[in-house]
Structure formats: structure tokens, C-alpha cells
Design an enzyme around this catalytic site. Structure first.
Site: not given
Length: 177
Positions: A96, A98-99, A112, A121-122, A141, A155, A162
């Protein structure tokens, strides 16, 4: 059921959940903070993104920090390599703090059961100012949840194992028979 810090720590110590490297100070009451690695990727100038074709992205590493400019979208990676058992799933949530600066994190924040790898991360800067992000800073988090039963499929998708900021592989969806 969301896991508490005690259960998360127990699962990590007993290797039911793998987190490498693990920093116990990153453990929160009901989540685990993950740190930013030094890998980022971005899509260079394109006329159009054709999701049926492989999309070229430029991946770079940085030493100390990078700057995400206003309106810029890029991919980053967690420092931690995660391995979830077949009975645990997880949610990626942006911090939060950073948000509140206008940094949007994790458009696709589901991990999954059975996933293994670093988490891509996007990142999107919705602020009108550039934001400087540092290698090793707490970026998101991970909230763990126990499944009500072992799933019939865990999954085994295209992002399994990756490492680093991994660009979209959606084109592979069209190769399925």
C-alpha cells in the site's frame, strides 16, 4: 483459509513452502513481503501487439535502482524463488505504501498450487512523476491460502520455473490442440 505468520514460518521451516532466499524479517502477520530483483523487461516500440505471435521484450538488469516514468508499464521480478505445494495457493498484493505513490503492482496476482519460480510483477506508474525503485526493496506481499482439498491438477503451465522478469507467453495458448 489464509495462513498466519506462524503457519507460514512452519511451512517454510519444514520445506512445505520453499522461499529462497528467505528473510524472516519479511514475515508479516498474514503475508510474506517479497523483494525486488535486479531484472526488468519492457516491450519496445511496436505498431501493434499480436497475441498470437511471440512478443519481443527487452530484458535488462540493473545494479542499484531503476526509474519507472509516468505512464510507463514494465515487468519486474521478485528476488525470491518460490515453490508451492499442491495444497497451497497464493495471492500477490502490491504494498500500500507504493500504491499511495501511484505505483500499480501485479495486474495478474494469482499463484496457483504447484507453482515454482520467481514471480513476475507487472508495474505501472500512474503518477505524474518518475518513481525510483531499488534492488532488494520490499515490493509486494504474498498471501498464502490453504485449499479445501488437493486439486485434480496442479500448475504445470508455461511459466513454471521462470526466472527473472518473464514476458507474456500468451501466444502459446493458440498452439494448444
Amino acid at each position: 483459509m489464509i495462513l498466519s505468520d506462524k503457519t507460514i514460518l512452519d511451512y517454510i521451516k519444514s520445506s512445505k513452502i520453499i522461499v529462497e532466499p528467505f528473510d524472516e524479517s519479511s514475515l508479516q502477520c498474514s503475508s510474506l513481503d517479497l523483494r525486488l530483483s535486479n531484472s526488468i523487461a519492457f516491450y519496445e516500440e511496436l505498431d501493434i501487439i499480436d497475441i498470437k505471435s511471440p512478443i519481443q521484450a527487452k530484458t535488462v538488469t540493473f545494479e542499484e535502482y531503476f526509474i519507472i516514468n509516468p505512464g510507463e508499464f514494465l515487468l519486474a521480478s521478485t528476488m525470491e524463488y518460490i515453490k508451492l505445494p499442491e495444497f497451497i495457493t497464493a495471492f500477490v498484493e502490491g504494498r500500500s505504501s507504493l500504491g499511495r505513490l501511484g505505483l500499480f503492482i501485479e495486474n495478474a496476482g494469482w499463484v496457483d498450487a504447484g507453482f515454482e519460480g520467481q514471480i513476475t510483477l507487472e508495474l505501472y506508474n500512474a503518477n505524474k512523476y518518475p518513481i525510483k525503485l531499488y534492488k532488494g526493496m520490499r515490493i509486494c506481499q504474498l498471501v498464502f491460502a490453504k485449499l479445501d482439498e488437493i486439486p485434480s491438477k496442479v500448475y504445470r503451465g508455461k511459466y513454471l520455473c521462470q526466472k527473472g522478469a518473464t514476458p507474456s507467453k500468451i501466444f502459446m495458448d493458440f498452439d494448444k490442440k
